[in-house]
Design a protein around this motif. Structure first.
Motif, mmCIF file in Angstrom:
data_model
loop_
_atom_site.group_PDB
_atom_site.id
_atom_site.type_symbol
_atom_site.label_atom_id
_atom_site.label_comp_id
_atom_site.label_asym_id
_atom_site.label_seq_id
_atom_site.Cartn_x
_atom_site.Cartn_y
_atom_site.Cartn_z
ATOM 1 N N ASP A 292 10.053 -6.900 -9.083
ATOM 2 C CA ASP A 292 10.113 -5.521 -8.613
ATOM 3 C C ASP A 292 8.614 -4.861 -8.680
ATOM 4 O OD1 ASP A 292 12.727 -5.706 -8.139
ATOM 5 O OD2 ASP A 292 13.407 -4.594 -9.786
ATOM 6 N N ASN A 293 8.029 -5.345 -9.957
ATOM 7 C CA ASN A 293 6.608 -4.938 -10.073
ATOM 8 C C ASN A 293 5.612 -5.392 -8.814
ATOM 9 O OD1 ASN A 293 7.287 -3.579 -12.467
ATOM 10 N ND2 ASN A 293 6.800 -5.382 -13.593
ATOM 11 N N ILE A 294 5.746 -6.469 -8.471
ATOM 12 C CA ILE A 294 4.828 -6.973 -7.436
ATOM 13 C C ILE A 294 5.167 -5.904 -5.848
ATOM 14 C CG2 ILE A 294 4.800 -9.080 -5.772
ATOM 15 C CD1 ILE A 294 4.723 -10.812 -8.194
ATOM 16 N N ASP A 295 6.584 -6.047 -5.764
ATOM 17 C CA ASP A 295 6.952 -5.101 -4.691
ATOM 18 C C ASP A 295 6.247 -3.592 -4.721
ATOM 19 O OD1 ASP A 295 8.449 -7.316 -3.647
ATOM 20 O OD2 ASP A 295 10.292 -6.662 -4.487
ATOM 21 N N LYS A 296 6.441 -3.009 -5.980
ATOM 22 C CA LYS A 296 5.991 -1.546 -6.008
ATOM 23 C C LYS A 296 4.268 -1.741 -5.556
ATOM 24 C CE LYS A 296 5.969 2.244 -8.760
ATOM 25 N NZ LYS A 296 6.350 2.939 -10.131
ATOM 26 N N VAL A 297 3.623 -2.741 -6.390
ATOM 27 C CA VAL A 297 2.349 -2.911 -6.067
ATOM 28 C C VAL A 297 1.731 -3.037 -4.406
ATOM 29 C CG1 VAL A 297 0.050 -4.087 -6.305
ATOM 30 C CG2 VAL A 297 1.432 -3.363 -8.351
ATOM 31 N N LEU A 298 2.434 -3.773 -4.001
ATOM 32 C CA LEU A 298 2.272 -4.276 -2.440
ATOM 33 C C LEU A 298 2.706 -2.823 -1.683
ATOM 34 C CD1 LEU A 298 3.536 -7.920 -2.296
ATOM 35 C CD2 LEU A 298 1.357 -6.998 -2.169
ATOM 36 N N ALA A 299 3.898 -2.207 -1.863
ATOM 37 C CA ALA A 299 4.315 -1.110 -1.202
ATOM 38 C C ALA A 299 3.351 0.115 -1.342
ATOM 39 C CB ALA A 299 5.553 -0.623 -1.491
ATOM 40 N N LYS A 300 2.773 0.221 -2.470
ATOM 41 C CA LYS A 300 1.778 1.314 -2.849
ATOM 42 C C LYS A 300 0.558 1.106 -2.051
ATOM 43 C CE LYS A 300 1.788 4.152 -6.378
ATOM 44 N NZ LYS A 300 1.955 4.890 -7.568
ATOM 45 N N LEU A 301 0.205 -0.308 -2.132
ATOM 46 C CA LEU A 301 -1.060 -0.344 -1.640
ATOM 47 C C LEU A 301 -1.017 -0.458 0.064
ATOM 48 C CD1 LEU A 301 -2.835 -3.445 -3.333
ATOM 49 C CD2 LEU A 301 -3.888 -1.104 -2.996
ATOM 50 N N GLY A 302 -0.014 -0.632 0.557
ATOM 51 C CA GLY A 302 0.357 -0.637 1.772
ATOM 52 C C GLY A 302 -0.490 -1.575 2.684
ATOM 53 N N ASP A 303 -1.298 -0.844 3.848
ATOM 54 C CA ASP A 303 -2.273 -1.949 4.564
ATOM 55 C C ASP A 303 -3.760 -1.360 4.093
ATOM 56 O OD1 ASP A 303 -2.199 0.707 5.743
ATOM 57 O OD2 ASP A 303 -2.071 0.001 7.832
ATOM 58 N N SER A 304 -3.769 -0.878 2.872
ATOM 59 C CA SER A 304 -5.204 -0.425 2.383
ATOM 60 C C SER A 304 -6.066 -1.590 2.520
ATOM 61 C CB SER A 304 -5.246 -0.121 0.995
ATOM 62 O OG SER A 304 -6.662 0.203 0.449
ATOM 63 N N SER A 305 -7.250 -1.311 2.884
ATOM 64 C CA SER A 305 -8.312 -2.550 2.897
ATOM 65 C C SER A 305 -9.028 -2.609 1.625
ATOM 66 C CB SER A 305 -9.478 -2.138 3.943
ATOM 67 O OG SER A 305 -9.808 -0.721 3.646
ATOM 68 N N ASN A 306 -9.030 -1.653 0.629
ATOM 69 C CA ASN A 306 -9.394 -1.815 -0.625
ATOM 70 C C ASN A 306 -8.295 -2.421 -1.612
ATOM 71 O OD1 ASN A 306 -10.488 -1.897 -2.981
ATOM 72 N ND2 ASN A 306 -10.500 0.522 -3.169
ATOM 73 N N ARG A 307 -8.606 -3.754 -1.796
ATOM 74 C CA ARG A 307 -7.536 -4.567 -2.636
ATOM 75 C C ARG A 307 -8.276 -4.905 -3.720
ATOM 76 N NH1 ARG A 307 -3.297 -4.326 0.833
ATOM 77 N NH2 ARG A 307 -1.943 -5.621 -0.555
ATOM 78 N N LYS A 308 -9.421 -4.375 -4.301
ATOM 79 C CA LYS A 308 -9.898 -4.840 -5.293
ATOM 80 C C LYS A 308 -9.139 -4.584 -6.726
ATOM 81 C CE LYS A 308 -13.997 -6.285 -3.602
ATOM 82 N NZ LYS A 308 -13.759 -7.890 -3.379
ATOM 83 N N ALA A 309 -9.048 -5.620 -7.520
ATOM 84 C CA ALA A 309 -8.361 -5.518 -8.886
ATOM 85 C C ALA A 309 -8.985 -6.188 -9.812
ATOM 86 C CB ALA A 309 -6.891 -5.660 -8.462
ATOM 87 N N CYS A 310 -8.456 -5.930 -11.040
ATOM 88 C CA CYS A 310 -9.029 -6.891 -12.214
ATOM 89 C C CYS A 310 -7.634 -7.012 -13.156
ATOM 90 C CB CYS A 310 -10.457 -6.203 -13.084
ATOM 91 S SG CYS A 310 -9.843 -4.855 -13.940
ATOM 92 N N PHE A 311 -7.732 -8.083 -13.748
ATOM 93 C CA PHE A 311 -6.730 -8.062 -14.896
ATOM 94 C C PHE A 311 -7.645 -8.085 -16.201
ATOM 95 C CE2 PHE A 311 -3.472 -10.871 -12.687
ATOM 96 C CZ PHE A 311 -2.448 -10.138 -13.143
ATOM 97 N N ARG A 312 -7.195 -7.389 -17.248
ATOM 98 C CA ARG A 312 -7.866 -7.288 -18.344
ATOM 99 C C ARG A 312 -6.660 -7.650 -19.746
ATOM 100 N NH1 ARG A 312 -10.252 -3.177 -21.253
ATOM 101 N NH2 ARG A 312 -8.852 -1.648 -20.712
ATOM 102 N N THR A 313 -7.250 -8.324 -20.575
ATOM 103 C CA THR A 313 -6.385 -8.678 -21.889
ATOM 104 C C THR A 313 -7.420 -8.244 -22.904
ATOM 105 O OG1 THR A 313 -5.324 -10.482 -20.631
ATOM 106 C CG2 THR A 313 -5.436 -10.684 -23.067
ATOM 107 N N VAL A 314 -6.645 -7.619 -23.997
ATOM 108 C CA VAL A 314 -7.414 -7.453 -25.134
ATOM 109 C C VAL A 314 -6.389 -8.001 -26.172
ATOM 110 C CG1 VAL A 314 -8.109 -5.531 -26.942
ATOM 111 C CG2 VAL A 314 -8.255 -5.254 -24.475
ATOM 112 N N ILE A 315 -6.925 -8.841 -27.144
ATOM 113 C CA ILE A 315 -6.281 -9.136 -28.091
ATOM 114 C C ILE A 315 -6.853 -8.852 -29.639
ATOM 115 C CG2 ILE A 315 -5.901 -11.360 -29.751
ATOM 116 C CD1 ILE A 315 -6.346 -13.222 -26.982
#
Length: 191
Positions: A96-119
């Motif tokens: 569901d989380n993936i579906d929501k991200v993909l739906a909100k992005l739609g066909d946007s050409s800006n697909r830049k993202a980052c993953f961050r982890t803090v320990i």
């Protein structure tokens, strides 16, 4: 040395265990009989990681570490961020989380993202933070079946495959969690 990893996510435990030196015994919450939900209500990854680690240390006295990870998508004003696990609702469904991200992005050409982890590590009462980050792009559809969470739609910069198409060793070598854990391991090795 025994140390508690304050998570119930067995995927995270497996990734981290692969990277720790042999002389560090990683204990899960279940192994030390901690079964309650750990609070996680800060607006930042740093705050959540510290809150979880402090909870375990203050309530149970264990040396421990906790992490918080977020996917930050530029075109979505860095959403889902701290809400990554429950972006599509409290059921915490990766699909569901993936579906929501993909739906909100739609066909946007800006697909830049980052993953961050803090320990957040608490060892003998002393707190230390470690951060790992990996930049990349959100794919237009799922690729691969390994990994967990957003791995099927995240392609790290400089690579042609998604995290879900990589072996665990390859992913750990470059991932946000892998980078944060490498800093944690270097710190523990220098004690």
């Amino acid at each position: 040395m025994k140390i508690v990893f304050a998570t119930n996510n067995l995927h995270k435990v497996k990734e981290v265990q692969e990277m720790l030196p042999q002389d560090i015994e990683l204990l899960t919450l279940a192994q030390v009989n901690i079964n309650e939900d750990i609070p996680e209500d800060y607006p930042t990854l740093e705050g959540n990681a510290l809150q979880k680690a402090r909870y375990i240390f203050e309530k149970y006295g264990y040396s421990c570490f906790a992490d918080d990870t977020g996917l930050e998508v530029a075109a979505l004003d860095n959403e889902p961020g701290v809400y990554s696990a429950r972006y599509a609702g409290e059921q915490k469904s990766s699909e569901d989380n993936i579906d929501k991200v993909l739906a909100k992005l739609g066909d946007s050409s800006n697909r830049k993202a980052c993953f961050r982890t803090v320990i957040a590590l608490i060892l003998d009462g002393k707190e230390t933070l470690f951060e790992g980050r990996v930049d990349g792009d959100i794919l237009t559809e799922r690729h691969g079946t390994d990994g967990f969470g957003y791995d099927p739609i995240f392609r790290p910069e400089g690579y042609t495959e998604s995290f879900a198409e990589m072996s665990l060793d390859a992913k750990n070598a470059i991932s946000h969690r892998g980078r944060a854990v490498a800093k944690l391991v270097a710190f523990l090795n220098n004690l």
